[in-house]
Write an enzyme that holds these catalytic residues in place. Structure first.
Site, PDB file in Angstrom:
ATOM      1  N   ARG A 104       5.286 -58.151 -41.953  1.00 43.93           N
ATOM      2  CA  ARG A 104       4.865 -57.350 -43.104  1.00 43.93           C
ATOM      3  C   ARG A 104       3.335 -57.180 -43.110  1.00 43.93           C
ATOM      4  O   ARG A 104       2.589 -58.159 -42.989  1.00 43.93           O
ATOM      5  CB  ARG A 104       5.309 -58.058 -44.390  1.00 43.93           C
ATOM      6  CG  ARG A 104       4.851 -57.404 -45.668  1.00 43.93           C
ATOM      7  CD  ARG A 104       5.588 -56.125 -45.943  1.00 43.93           C
ATOM      8  NE  ARG A 104       5.227 -55.550 -47.224  1.00 43.93           N
ATOM      9  CZ  ARG A 104       5.564 -54.329 -47.592  1.00 43.93           C
ATOM     10  NH1 ARG A 104       6.286 -53.559 -46.790  1.00 43.93           N
ATOM     11  NH2 ARG A 104       5.199 -53.863 -48.772  1.00 43.93           N
ATOM     12  N   GLU A 132      27.583 -82.677 -57.574  1.00 45.54           N
ATOM     13  CA  GLU A 132      27.630 -84.086 -57.130  1.00 45.54           C
ATOM     14  C   GLU A 132      26.653 -84.934 -57.938  1.00 45.54           C
ATOM     15  O   GLU A 132      26.025 -85.859 -57.417  1.00 45.54           O
ATOM     16  CB  GLU A 132      27.323 -84.253 -55.626  1.00 45.54           C
ATOM     17  CG  GLU A 132      27.864 -83.222 -54.673  1.00 45.54           C
ATOM     18  CD  GLU A 132      29.373 -83.096 -54.717  1.00 45.54           C
ATOM     19  OE1 GLU A 132      30.022 -83.982 -55.283  1.00 45.54           O
ATOM     20  OE2 GLU A 132      29.893 -82.106 -54.216  1.00 45.54           O
ATOM     21  N   ILE A 171      36.400 -76.150 -60.007  1.00 46.24           N
ATOM     22  CA  ILE A 171      36.956 -76.817 -58.837  1.00 46.24           C
ATOM     23  C   ILE A 171      36.776 -75.959 -57.579  1.00 46.24           C
ATOM     24  O   ILE A 171      37.470 -74.937 -57.388  1.00 46.24           O
ATOM     25  CB  ILE A 171      38.440 -77.201 -59.076  1.00 46.24           C
ATOM     26  CG1 ILE A 171      38.571 -77.951 -60.417  1.00 46.24           C
ATOM     27  CG2 ILE A 171      38.985 -78.029 -57.912  1.00 46.24           C
ATOM     28  CD1 ILE A 171      37.632 -79.159 -60.599  1.00 46.24           C
ATOM     29  N   PRO A 189      36.557 -78.979 -68.829  1.00 46.05           N
ATOM     30  CA  PRO A 189      35.681 -78.217 -69.745  1.00 46.05           C
ATOM     31  C   PRO A 189      34.805 -79.129 -70.615  1.00 46.05           C
ATOM     32  O   PRO A 189      33.653 -78.809 -70.879  1.00 46.05           O
ATOM     33  CB  PRO A 189      36.668 -77.413 -70.599  1.00 46.05           C
ATOM     34  CG  PRO A 189      37.882 -77.279 -69.732  1.00 46.05           C
ATOM     35  CD  PRO A 189      37.950 -78.525 -68.885  1.00 46.05           C
ATOM     36  N   GLY A 240       7.957 -60.634 -51.545  1.00 45.80           N
ATOM     37  CA  GLY A 240       7.606 -59.654 -52.579  1.00 45.80           C
ATOM     38  C   GLY A 240       8.868 -59.031 -53.160  1.00 45.80           C
ATOM     39  O   GLY A 240       9.877 -59.720 -53.361  1.00 45.80           O
ATOM     40  N   GLY A 241       8.840 -57.721 -53.390  1.00 48.53           N
ATOM     41  CA  GLY A 241      10.004 -57.022 -53.974  1.00 48.53           C
ATOM     42  C   GLY A 241      11.252 -57.207 -53.120  1.00 48.53           C
ATOM     43  O   GLY A 241      12.366 -57.366 -53.649  1.00 48.53           O
ATOM     44  N   GLY A 275      31.796 -83.405 -67.895  1.00 48.94           N
ATOM     45  CA  GLY A 275      31.053 -83.093 -66.662  1.00 48.94           C
ATOM     46  C   GLY A 275      30.363 -84.348 -66.177  1.00 48.94           C
ATOM     47  O   GLY A 275      30.956 -85.189 -65.505  1.00 48.94           O
TER      48      GLY A 275
HETATM   49  C1  LIG Z   1      29.049 -74.432 -57.995  1.00 47.39           C
HETATM   50  C2  LIG Z   1      29.718 -75.623 -58.587  1.00 47.39           C
HETATM   51  C3  LIG Z   1      30.740 -76.260 -57.891  1.00 47.39           C
HETATM   52  C4  LIG Z   1      31.399 -77.364 -58.448  1.00 47.39           C
HETATM   53  N1  LIG Z   1      32.455 -77.938 -57.782  1.00 47.39           N
HETATM   54  C5  LIG Z   1      33.147 -78.950 -58.370  1.00 47.39           C
HETATM   55  C6  LIG Z   1      34.313 -79.506 -57.725  1.00 47.39           C
HETATM   56  O1  LIG Z   1      34.691 -79.114 -56.615  1.00 47.39           O
HETATM   57  N2  LIG Z   1      35.004 -80.473 -58.379  1.00 47.39           N
HETATM   58  C7  LIG Z   1      34.622 -80.956 -59.599  1.00 47.39           C
HETATM   59  O2  LIG Z   1      35.305 -81.841 -60.126  1.00 47.39           O
HETATM   60  N3  LIG Z   1      33.513 -80.451 -60.227  1.00 47.39           N
HETATM   61  C8  LIG Z   1      32.779 -79.462 -59.647  1.00 47.39           C
HETATM   62  N4  LIG Z   1      31.665 -78.935 -60.266  1.00 47.39           N
HETATM   63  C9  LIG Z   1      31.264 -79.462 -61.561  1.00 47.39           C
HETATM   64  C10 LIG Z   1      29.983 -80.283 -61.500  1.00 47.39           C
HETATM   65  O3  LIG Z   1      30.267 -81.527 -60.937  1.00 47.39           O
HETATM   66  C11 LIG Z   1      29.435 -80.374 -62.920  1.00 47.39           C
HETATM   67  O4  LIG Z   1      28.964 -79.075 -63.279  1.00 47.39           O
HETATM   68  C12 LIG Z   1      28.305 -81.386 -63.043  1.00 47.39           C
HETATM   69  O5  LIG Z   1      28.807 -82.689 -62.875  1.00 47.39           O
HETATM   70  C13 LIG Z   1      27.585 -81.304 -64.386  1.00 47.39           C
HETATM   71  O6  LIG Z   1      28.502 -81.303 -65.436  1.00 47.39           O
HETATM   72  P1  LIG Z   1      28.431 -80.166 -66.558  1.00 47.39           P
HETATM   73  O7  LIG Z   1      28.348 -78.847 -65.888  1.00 47.39           O
HETATM   74  O8  LIG Z   1      29.560 -80.379 -67.501  1.00 47.39           O
HETATM   75  O9  LIG Z   1      27.055 -80.401 -67.289  1.00 47.39           O
HETATM   76  P2  LIG Z   1      26.798 -81.465 -68.461  1.00 47.39           P
HETATM   77  O10 LIG Z   1      27.304 -82.797 -68.087  1.00 47.39           O
HETATM   78  O11 LIG Z   1      27.256 -80.894 -69.752  1.00 47.39           O
HETATM   79  O12 LIG Z   1      25.197 -81.515 -68.467  1.00 47.39           O
HETATM   80  C14 LIG Z   1      24.388 -80.565 -69.141  1.00 47.39           C
HETATM   81  C15 LIG Z   1      22.941 -81.011 -69.015  1.00 47.39           C
HETATM   82  O13 LIG Z   1      22.756 -82.296 -69.656  1.00 47.39           O
HETATM   83  C16 LIG Z   1      22.183 -83.215 -68.726  1.00 47.39           C
HETATM   84  N5  LIG Z   1      22.731 -84.547 -68.990  1.00 47.39           N
HETATM   85  C17 LIG Z   1      24.026 -84.911 -69.174  1.00 47.39           C
HETATM   86  N6  LIG Z   1      24.109 -86.226 -69.353  1.00 47.39           N
HETATM   87  C18 LIG Z   1      22.864 -86.731 -69.259  1.00 47.39           C
HETATM   88  C19 LIG Z   1      22.289 -88.034 -69.343  1.00 47.39           C
HETATM   89  N7  LIG Z   1      23.046 -89.129 -69.551  1.00 47.39           N
HETATM   90  N8  LIG Z   1      20.960 -88.157 -69.217  1.00 47.39           N
HETATM   91  C20 LIG Z   1      20.168 -87.074 -69.005  1.00 47.39           C
HETATM   92  N9  LIG Z   1      20.651 -85.808 -68.915  1.00 47.39           N
HETATM   93  C21 LIG Z   1      21.979 -85.646 -69.047  1.00 47.39           C
HETATM   94  C22 LIG Z   1      22.589 -82.708 -67.355  1.00 47.39           C
HETATM   95  O14 LIG Z   1      21.734 -83.197 -66.352  1.00 47.39           O
HETATM   96  C23 LIG Z   1      22.489 -81.203 -67.558  1.00 47.39           C
HETATM   97  O15 LIG Z   1      21.145 -80.818 -67.409  1.00 47.39           O
HETATM   98  C24 LIG Z   1      30.993 -77.847 -59.721  1.00 47.39           C
HETATM   99  C25 LIG Z   1      29.938 -77.215 -60.402  1.00 47.39           C
HETATM  100  C26 LIG Z   1      29.313 -76.120 -59.862  1.00 47.39           C
HETATM  101  C27 LIG Z   1      28.203 -75.451 -60.621  1.00 47.39           C
END
Ligand SMILES: Cc1cc2nc3c(=O)[nH]c(=O)nc-3n(C[C@H](O)[C@H](O)[C@H](O)COP(=O)(O)OP(=O)(O)OC[C@H]3O[C@@H](n4cnc5c(N)ncnc54)[C@H](O)[C@@H]3O)c2cc1C
Length: 392
Positions: free
Chosen positions: A270, A366, A163, A134, A342-343, A137
């Site tokens: 279309r 990733e 995850i 949480p 379109g729609g 990221g």
């Molecule tokens: C559909 C989905 C599947 C996923 N599956 C997995 C999984 O299997 N395992 C797993 O471990 N995780 C998983 N994730 C998590 C994913 O890896 C993270 O959401 C991602 O790394 C971004 O972290 P965050 O969501 O906490 O965003 P944050 O890190 O909070 O980022 C928020 C914003 O700030 C920007 N930001 C942050 N730091 C910087 C920086 N230094 N410079 C510029 N901009 C920055 C980001 O680009 C973003 O726009 C998944 C996410 C999604 C949406």
């Protein structure tokens, strides 16, 4: 199932044939389920077994670990074929084969490879990669999940979020930190000390069983440590994300290509103002730009694949470039496909609204686009300084 496309995993067939078969299989069996996966939030278990039967979940593994031995270029193409048909299904490859399988292949002991890779390939065990939390990221080193040594085992405690496949996972590749701030990776079997709560209400990847996972003092035998202690980030996470990024780069090409085909089909049938809409120059311009962008994205993916095949260190940055670009192209082309419809583009009777939602995710997973830009810029500032290196 069509008997023509049923093969024994043990019997290696040519890489071209694997891709041809995958295309037929994806058209016949995966694409028809894509809408259902999206609507119900559940991946078909029968489909997972059929995918495993064809060897796709161990596509890059050596034959001795029930693999198909596809090289990176063909593995990319496999991601394209499966990802075109259904993005949630493609996640099986991204997570199981790329993130987890490749990490075990690169850093696992012989016993770990012998044990885990055939289980992944056969789908006897579905894995999930548990890094994000949480509060951690992009800044993945900021994880708070912890581990401590206790005799011959480790005890893991922590809260992971986002995850993919966790809802149906049989095991997890978990990244955690000890009191000395060493980050390590563990292969953890699902057990009653692990709480899994699927995340409902997602915009996309709805069929990927994404969940929050809580590890409540989970005991893990010492042989389930993957790689050396303290190398969880520098070895496991780096390898996993590099491979995951490559899969996602092709996933972008896949979504864009699927959207292009949908927009062409729609534009050809279309009618408005007494004409098929493909006759309008503005629509033709959208189609032409889409093809051009997709070809460019695919070329970057192929280049990254070739460099990976040669095991060139540059493959890492080229994979990042490919992922950054192709996820942007996926976003742009799927958005344009909605426009051409379109729609109807906003209605789930047509696939483009789903493709559009799925494309957005590729700019986040990733490594977000911003972090890819950071990595690419750092590379450029180092390599192109003072004319030290010219562009090929
Ligand atoms: C559909 C989905 C599947 C996923 N599956 C997995 C999984 O299997 N395992 C797993 O471990 N995780 C998983 N994730 C998590 C994913 O890896 C993270 O959401 C991602 O790394 C971004 O972290 P965050 O969501 O906490 O965003 P944050 O890190 O909070 O980022 C928020 C914003 O700030 C920007 N930001 C942050 N730091 C910087 C920086 N230094 N410079 C510029 N901009 C920055 C980001 O680009 C973003 O726009 C998944 C996410 C999604 C949406």
């Amino acid at each position: 199932m069509n008997t023509q496309i049923q093969h024994d995993i043990g019997q290696l067939r040519s890489q071209e044939l694997v891709i041809e078969e995958a295309k037929v299989f994806a058209d016949q069996y995966i694409r028809p389920l894509a809408r259902e996966h999206d609507a119900t939030g559940k991946l078909s278990r029968t489909l997972i077994n059929e995918i495993a039967k064809r060897g796709y979940l161990g596509a890059t593994f050596p034959a001795e670990y029930s693999g198909l031995e596809l090289d990176p270029v063909y593995y990319g193409m496999l991601n394209e074929e499966i990802g075109k048909a259904c993005s949630s299904t493609r996640a099986l490859l991204t997570v199981g084969t790329s993130l987890i399988g490749e990490s075990i292949l690169r850093w696992g002991t012989t016993d770990q490879k012998k044990k885990w890779l055939p289980l992944i390939s056969s789908a006897e065990k579905i894995g999930a990669f548990a890094l994000t939390e949480p509060k951690a990221g992009t800044d993945a080193k900021g994880i708070e999940s912890s581990y401590e040594k206790d005799g011959d085992s480790y005890i893991i405690t922590g809260h992971k979020k986002w995850i993919t496949l966790a809802g149906i996972a049989d095991f997890f590749l978990v990244i955690a930190k000890n009191a000395e701030q060493q980050i390590s990776a563990f292969l953890v079997d699902r057990n009653p000390d692990i709480e899994i709560k699927e995340m409902l209400g997602l915009m996309a990847a709805k069929g990927s069983h994404i969940a929050e996972v809580k590890f409540n003092r989970v005991r893990v035998p010492k042989e389930n440590l993957l790689g050396a202690e303290g190398r969880g980030f520098s070895c496991i996470v780096s390898t996993a994300l590099d491979h995951g990024r490559y899969s996602i780069a092709w996933a972008g090409v896949a979504l864009a290509q699927e959207a292009l085909e949908a927009m062409v089909n729609y534009a050809r049938q279309r009618k408005q103002f007494g004409k098929k809409i493909y006759q309008f120059q503005l629509i033709r311009g959208i189609i032409a730009d889409s093809i051009t962008e997709i070809h460019a994205a695919r070329a970057l993916c192929l280049r990254a694949g070739e460099l990976r095949k040669q095991m060139e260190p540059e493959s890492i940055v080229e994979t990042t470039v490919a992922k950054y670009f192709s996820s942007k192209v996926a976003m742009k082309v799927t958005m344009d496909a909605v426009q051409v419809h379109g729609g109807n583009g906003c209605y789930n009777e047509y696939p483009v609204e789903r493709l559009f939602r799925e494309a957005k995710v590729l700019e986040i997973i990733e490594g977000t686009s911003q972090i890819q830009q950071e990595m690419i810029a750092s590379y450029a500032l180092r390599e192109y300084y003072n004319g030290k290196k010219t562009i090929e």
